[in-house]
Design a protein around this motif. Sequence first.
Motif, PDB file in Angstrom:
ATOM      1  N   GLN A   1      -3.635  -4.074   5.118  1.00 15.89           N
ATOM      2  CA  GLN A   1      -3.835  -3.349   3.801  1.00 15.89           C
ATOM      3  C   GLN A   1      -4.919  -2.291   4.268  1.00 15.89           C
ATOM      4  OE1 GLN A   1      -5.336  -6.500   1.298  1.00 15.89           O
ATOM      5  NE2 GLN A   1      -3.211  -6.356   0.068  1.00 15.89           N
ATOM      6  N   HIS A   2      -5.880  -2.699   4.834  1.00 14.64           N
ATOM      7  CA  HIS A   2      -7.003  -1.511   5.240  1.00 14.64           C
ATOM      8  C   HIS A   2      -6.318  -0.678   6.186  1.00 14.64           C
ATOM      9  CE1 HIS A   2     -10.454   0.337   6.908  1.00 14.64           C
ATOM     10  NE2 HIS A   2     -10.257  -0.088   8.033  1.00 14.64           N
ATOM     11  N   TRP A   3      -5.517  -0.988   6.919  1.00 11.57           N
ATOM     12  CA  TRP A   3      -4.858  -0.220   8.236  1.00 11.57           C
ATOM     13  C   TRP A   3      -3.974   0.887   7.337  1.00 11.57           C
ATOM     14  CZ3 TRP A   3       0.059   0.665   9.810  1.00 11.57           C
ATOM     15  CH2 TRP A   3       0.047   1.327  11.176  1.00 11.57           C
TER      16      TRP A   3
ATOM     17  N   ALA B   1     -13.382  -3.035  11.622  1.00  7.21           N
ATOM     18  CA  ALA B   1     -12.324  -3.854  11.155  1.00  7.21           C
ATOM     19  C   ALA B   1     -11.615  -4.236  12.234  1.00  7.21           C
ATOM     20  CB  ALA B   1     -11.371  -3.209  10.100  1.00  7.21           C
TER      21      ALA B   1
ATOM     22  N   PRO C   1      -8.042   2.661  11.110  1.00 10.99           N
ATOM     23  CA  PRO C   1      -8.830   1.751  10.468  1.00 10.99           C
ATOM     24  C   PRO C   1     -10.366   1.912  11.055  1.00 10.99           C
ATOM     25  CG  PRO C   1      -7.844   0.755  12.154  1.00 10.99           C
ATOM     26  CD  PRO C   1      -7.125   1.927  12.061  1.00 10.99           C
ATOM     27  N   ASP C   2     -11.248   1.410  10.449  1.00  7.47           N
ATOM     28  CA  ASP C   2     -12.747   1.285  10.594  1.00  7.47           C
ATOM     29  C   ASP C   2     -13.020   0.621  11.933  1.00  7.47           C
ATOM     30  OD1 ASP C   2     -13.387   2.840   8.504  1.00  7.47           O
ATOM     31  OD2 ASP C   2     -13.838   0.853   7.386  1.00  7.47           O
TER      32      ASP C   2
ATOM     33  N   GLU D   1      -4.161   1.851   4.076  1.00 11.02           N
ATOM     34  CA  GLU D   1      -4.996   2.533   3.215  1.00 11.02           C
ATOM     35  C   GLU D   1      -5.470   3.603   3.977  1.00 11.02           C
ATOM     36  OE1 GLU D   1      -7.416  -0.182   1.477  1.00 11.02           O
ATOM     37  OE2 GLU D   1      -5.772  -1.058   0.038  1.00 11.02           O
ATOM     38  N   SER D   2      -5.990   3.369   5.183  1.00 12.69           N
ATOM     39  CA  SER D   2      -6.582   4.363   6.160  1.00 12.69           C
ATOM     40  C   SER D   2      -5.592   5.173   6.703  1.00 12.69           C
ATOM     41  CB  SER D   2      -7.674   3.699   6.871  1.00 12.69           C
ATOM     42  OG  SER D   2      -6.959   2.896   7.842  1.00 12.69           O
TER      43      SER D   2
ATOM     44  N   ILE E   1      -5.143  -8.858   5.286  1.00 16.38           N
ATOM     45  CA  ILE E   1      -6.500  -7.984   4.574  1.00 16.38           C
ATOM     46  C   ILE E   1      -6.711  -6.503   5.790  1.00 16.38           C
ATOM     47  CG2 ILE E   1      -8.803  -7.523   4.225  1.00 16.38           C
ATOM     48  CD1 ILE E   1      -8.674 -10.674   3.314  1.00 16.38           C
ATOM     49  N   TYR E   2      -6.561  -6.881   6.946  1.00 13.50           N
ATOM     50  CA  TYR E   2      -6.533  -5.842   7.814  1.00 13.50           C
ATOM     51  C   TYR E   2      -5.563  -4.816   7.712  1.00 13.50           C
ATOM     52  CZ  TYR E   2      -6.510  -3.126  12.181  1.00 13.50           C
ATOM     53  OH  TYR E   2      -6.679  -2.105  13.119  1.00 13.50           O
TER      54      TYR E   2
ATOM     55  N   LYS F   1     -13.307  -6.948  14.031  1.00 11.56           N
ATOM     56  CA  LYS F   1     -13.383  -8.084  13.411  1.00 11.56           C
ATOM     57  C   LYS F   1     -12.000  -9.113  13.878  1.00 11.56           C
ATOM     58  CE  LYS F   1     -13.721 -10.999   9.735  1.00 11.56           C
ATOM     59  NZ  LYS F   1     -14.517 -12.329   9.644  1.00 11.56           N
TER      60      LYS F   1
ATOM     61  N   VAL G   1       0.824  -1.235   0.062  1.00  8.27           N
ATOM     62  CA  VAL G   1      -0.008   0.052  -0.154  1.00  8.27           C
ATOM     63  C   VAL G   1       0.792   1.116  -0.080  1.00  8.27           C
ATOM     64  CG1 VAL G   1      -1.469   1.295   1.372  1.00  8.27           C
ATOM     65  CG2 VAL G   1      -1.862  -1.161   1.261  1.00  8.27           C
TER      66      VAL G   1
END
Length: 159
Positions: free
Chosen positions: A99-101, A112, A108-109, A103-104, A96-97, A115, A52
């Motif tokens: 990546q999200h972490w 997320a 993170p949300d 990207e944000s 996957i988390y 989860k 990312v």
Amino acid sequence: MKFNKRTYNNPKELFSDLCFPIRNRKRLKEVKNKGLISPAFQERLMLAVTAVEGCRYCSYFHAKQALKSGITPEEISQLLSGDVDSCPEEEAVAVIYAQHWAESNAHPDPEAVQKLQQTYGFEKVEAIHLMLRMIRLGNLLGNSWDCLLYRISFGKWRR
């Protein structure tokens, strides 16, 4: 033309990240000693964030470390292209988390995070977050260095 990789936005952000390993050295050592996250799992997280952030130094270093930990060249290539399909099932949620972490921008949300906690439990999630913070530091330092090179070359240096 603009330098298009994520870098530190201000000195406060940089110094906060630089102080993080110092403030958390005991926790980092505990995570390593307890073996909460295997070396291969660690490298998958590192490669996911690096994919990312796009730090060329971290890509090189962590690809080499991933090979040493037993990850195949094919999986390394996939992770660096953002594809997590070849990850072991028990690590996929975390990768996957990660990546999200990234990207944000480390925000993170809440869903997320929840989860992740449901999947791994508090202690392992804390270890995952420590790893993510460490790779963020490396990625943003590398990208900030490249940005400086880009600027002092008046945009001619585009690595």
